[in-house]
Design a protein around this motif. Structure first.
Motif, PDB file in Angstrom:
ATOM      1  N   SER A  88       0.843  -1.190   0.000  1.00 53.30           N
ATOM      2  CA  SER A  88       0.000   0.000   0.000  1.00 53.30           C
ATOM      3  C   SER A  88       0.877   1.238   0.000  1.00 53.30           C
ATOM      4  N   LEU A  89       0.282   2.362  -0.378  1.00 53.89           N
ATOM      5  CA  LEU A  89       0.991   3.636  -0.383  1.00 53.89           C
ATOM      6  C   LEU A  89       0.024   4.711   0.103  1.00 53.89           C
ATOM      7  N   ILE A  90       0.461   5.503   1.079  1.00 53.31           N
ATOM      8  CA  ILE A  90      -0.383   6.529   1.674  1.00 53.31           C
ATOM      9  C   ILE A  90      -0.394   7.792   0.809  1.00 53.31           C
ATOM     10  N   PHE A  91      -1.580   8.356   0.656  1.00 54.55           N
ATOM     11  CA  PHE A  91      -1.768   9.675   0.056  1.00 54.55           C
ATOM     12  C   PHE A  91      -2.472  10.577   1.071  1.00 54.55           C
ATOM     13  N   ASN A  92      -2.483  11.876   0.803  1.00 53.23           N
ATOM     14  CA  ASN A  92      -3.003  12.814   1.793  1.00 53.23           C
ATOM     15  C   ASN A  92      -4.515  12.958   1.787  1.00 53.23           C
ATOM     16  N   SER A  93      -5.186  12.445   0.767  1.00 54.65           N
ATOM     17  CA  SER A  93      -6.654  12.426   0.744  1.00 54.65           C
ATOM     18  C   SER A  93      -7.094  11.493  -0.366  1.00 54.65           C
ATOM     19  N   GLY A  94      -8.366  11.128  -0.339  1.00 55.11           N
ATOM     20  CA  GLY A  94      -8.893  10.294  -1.402  1.00 55.11           C
ATOM     21  C   GLY A  94      -8.886  11.004  -2.743  1.00 55.11           C
ATOM     22  N   HIS A 231      -8.295  11.177   8.375  1.00 57.03           N
ATOM     23  CA  HIS A 231      -7.985  11.896   7.146  1.00 57.03           C
ATOM     24  C   HIS A 231      -6.852  11.175   6.430  1.00 57.03           C
ATOM     25  N   GLY A 232      -6.873  11.252   5.088  1.00 50.90           N
ATOM     26  CA  GLY A 232      -5.855  10.580   4.302  1.00 50.90           C
ATOM     27  C   GLY A 232      -6.463   9.479   3.458  1.00 50.90           C
ATOM     28  N   ALA A 233      -5.594   8.750   2.754  1.00 52.50           N
ATOM     29  CA  ALA A 233      -6.047   7.665   1.878  1.00 52.50           C
ATOM     30  C   ALA A 233      -4.872   6.747   1.597  1.00 52.50           C
ATOM     31  N   ALA A 234      -5.179   5.602   0.988  1.00 53.94           N
ATOM     32  CA  ALA A 234      -4.117   4.672   0.598  1.00 53.94           C
ATOM     33  C   ALA A 234      -4.511   3.968  -0.685  1.00 53.94           C
ATOM     34  N   VAL A 235      -3.514   3.713  -1.512  1.00 50.46           N
ATOM     35  CA  VAL A 235      -3.696   2.897  -2.708  1.00 50.46           C
ATOM     36  C   VAL A 235      -3.132   1.514  -2.397  1.00 50.46           C
ATOM     37  N   VAL A 236      -3.938   0.485  -2.614  1.00 45.77           N
ATOM     38  CA  VAL A 236      -3.540  -0.893  -2.321  1.00 45.77           C
ATOM     39  C   VAL A 236      -3.455  -1.674  -3.623  1.00 45.77           C
ATOM     40  N   GLY A 237      -2.350  -2.381  -3.793  1.00 44.87           N
ATOM     41  CA  GLY A 237      -2.150  -3.184  -4.995  1.00 44.87           C
ATOM     42  C   GLY A 237      -0.809  -3.897  -4.945  1.00 44.87           C
ATOM     43  N   THR A 255       4.289  16.286  -2.389  1.00 48.87           N
ATOM     44  CA  THR A 255       3.408  16.616  -1.269  1.00 48.87           C
ATOM     45  C   THR A 255       4.083  16.293   0.057  1.00 48.87           C
ATOM     46  N   THR A 256       3.959  17.198   1.017  1.00 52.47           N
ATOM     47  CA  THR A 256       4.459  16.933   2.365  1.00 52.47           C
ATOM     48  C   THR A 256       3.701  15.761   2.971  1.00 52.47           C
ATOM     49  N   ALA A 257       4.400  14.867   3.628  1.00 50.71           N
ATOM     50  CA  ALA A 257       3.803  13.645   4.172  1.00 50.71           C
ATOM     51  C   ALA A 257       2.867  13.945   5.335  1.00 50.71           C
ATOM     52  N   LEU A 258       1.947  13.029   5.583  1.00 54.39           N
ATOM     53  CA  LEU A 258       1.028  13.166   6.717  1.00 54.39           C
ATOM     54  C   LEU A 258       1.802  13.148   8.039  1.00 54.39           C
ATOM     55  N   PRO A 259       1.326  13.898   9.036  1.00 50.68           N
ATOM     56  CA  PRO A 259       2.002  13.924  10.340  1.00 50.68           C
ATOM     57  C   PRO A 259       1.732  12.673  11.159  1.00 50.68           C
ATOM     58  N   TYR A 260       2.522  12.489  12.194  1.00 50.06           N
ATOM     59  CA  TYR A 260       2.452  11.319  13.067  1.00 50.06           C
ATOM     60  C   TYR A 260       1.054  11.120  13.645  1.00 50.06           C
ATOM     61  N   SER A 261       0.462  12.188  14.179  1.00 53.53           N
ATOM     62  CA  SER A 261      -0.851  12.064  14.827  1.00 53.53           C
ATOM     63  C   SER A 261      -1.896  11.549  13.853  1.00 53.53           C
TER      64      SER A 261
END
Length: 372
Positions: A88-94, A231-237, A255-261
């Motif tokens: 998976s890979l995290i993105f900042n929103s859907g 908040h945020g999103a992920a692409v799975v594949g 894009t700046t990465a999502l914060p820890y919280s």
């Protein structure tokens, strides 16, 4: 003509046709039948208890610079397992995730077929790509096959892009049949699971996993700003998909990465959902109660999802009905054209696990009274 005058002219057109948008803060005294917080996870303080430790306020950079942290990669491993994928890979929103996938993967000579009721981020994503893109009639397998047959003969890869559950109608995509068509015409499927994430399946792993077809889907996009309450999103594949997006998706690279919280909230919320299946059971009871009480002659969505709605033929009627429900203590919103097709404007009603039986009954009573 000055640019401000041009903008004002465009705004006046919106005001004249009843589609002018304004920002509103929800009245805390009104009962929530509007938000996408279907399970109420955004309000569960227990989810935030493991996040009290201070690590940092922000990741301070993009993932390819200094913003890639262990907590990002830990979450991605967790998400791959949770959603039954290879990686998976995290993105900042859907919205950003859909742009990132659809703008970078389809190449020149490829064709992208999207359901006509797909979210605007899907439409914007394919417009940014170098591929040809066409819409097919909503959930119409015959129309989809006709287009697959046409473009299959031209060479290049074909992508079918759908939502597992559609955000305005609350209906499900016929994914099993789409998988059969994709196999027949050597097409690749991309599914936006925004409105099934945390809802469908034993642990909330979405509609594809519930159907057991996750391995037949090229890319799945999971959004955490709705039923997950974060908040945020992920692409799975596949791992190749992840590596490609890291190298070619501008929406990820710059894009700046999502914060820890934020990252820890996603993991804690999904674990909470997995351990509390009764939330989905309660939500389904409210959906059944809503359909049981509401008068059958009212023009409404035929939806088994928490997304419900009453349909009108113009913006003004939808606004008037929304105002009526607001004045009686219900937080709902009108959905106007051009967001939805002209003639199918509506008041969108979202049911939640935290809505009491009395609240659902009271809402239905006021809807029934209005149409008398």
């Amino acid at each position: 003509m000055k640019v401000e005058d041009v903008l004002e002219s465009q705004l006046q057109k919106r005001k004249q046709n009843g589609s002018f948008r304004t920002l509103k803060i929800a009245d805390p005294k009104q009962i929530d039948f509007s938000s996408n917080d279907y399970l109420g996870l955004a309000q569960v303080s227990e989810i935030h208890q493991p996040i009290e430790e201070f690590v940092e306020n922000g990741a301070s950079g993009s993932r390819l610079l200094n913003g890639n942290k262990q907590y990002h990669e830990d979450l991605e491993s967790f998400l791959a397992e949770f959603f039954k994928g290879e990686s998976s890979l995290i993105f900042n929103s859907g919205y950003v995730a859909n742009l990132g996938v659809l703008s970078s993967i389809p190449q020149k000579g490829d064709v992208v077929l999207i359901d006509e009721l797909s979210h605007v981020c899907i439409k914007e994503g394919v417009r940014l790509s170098r591929a040809q893109h066409f819409s097919f009639k909503h959930n119409d397998l015959s129309d989809l096959e006709q287009k697959l047959n046409k473009f299959h003969k031209q060479g290049g890869n074909i992508f079918i892009v759908v939502e597992s559950v559609y955000s305005m109608d609350g209906d499900e995509s016929p994914l099993l049949e789409i998988v059969e068509l994709a196999n027949r015409y050597d097409a690749y499927i991309i599914v936006d699971e925004a409105h099934s994430t945390a809802l469908h399946g034993d642990s909330g792993f979405g509609y594809c996993c519930q159907l057991g077809i996750q391995d037949k889907i090229f890319a799945r996009i999971y959004t955490f700003g709705k039923a997950v309450g974060a908040h945020g999103a992920a692409v799975v594949g596949s791992k190749i998909l992840r590596e490609y997006l890291i190298n070619y998706s501008r929406q990820f690279i710059y894009t700046t990465a999502l914060p820890y919280s934020n990252v820890k909230t996603i993991e804690a919320a999904l674990n909470y959902r997995q351990n509390h299946p009764e939330l989905w059971d309660k939500l389904q009871k409210n959906i059944s109660l809503y359909h049981e009480i509401l008068n059958q002659d009212i023009s409404k969505l035929n939806s088994n999802h928490p997304i419900q709605g009453v349909i009108f033929k113009n913006n003004n009627d939808a606004i008037q009905f929304s105002n009526y429900l607001n004045e009686n203590g219900f937080n709902v919103r009108p959905i106007l054209s051009p967001t939805v097709v002209k003639g199918k404007e509506r008041v969108r009603i979202c049911l939640h696990a935290f809505n009491s039986e009395d609240e659902v009954r009271n809402l239905c009573h006021h809807i029934n009274q209005y149409f008398k």
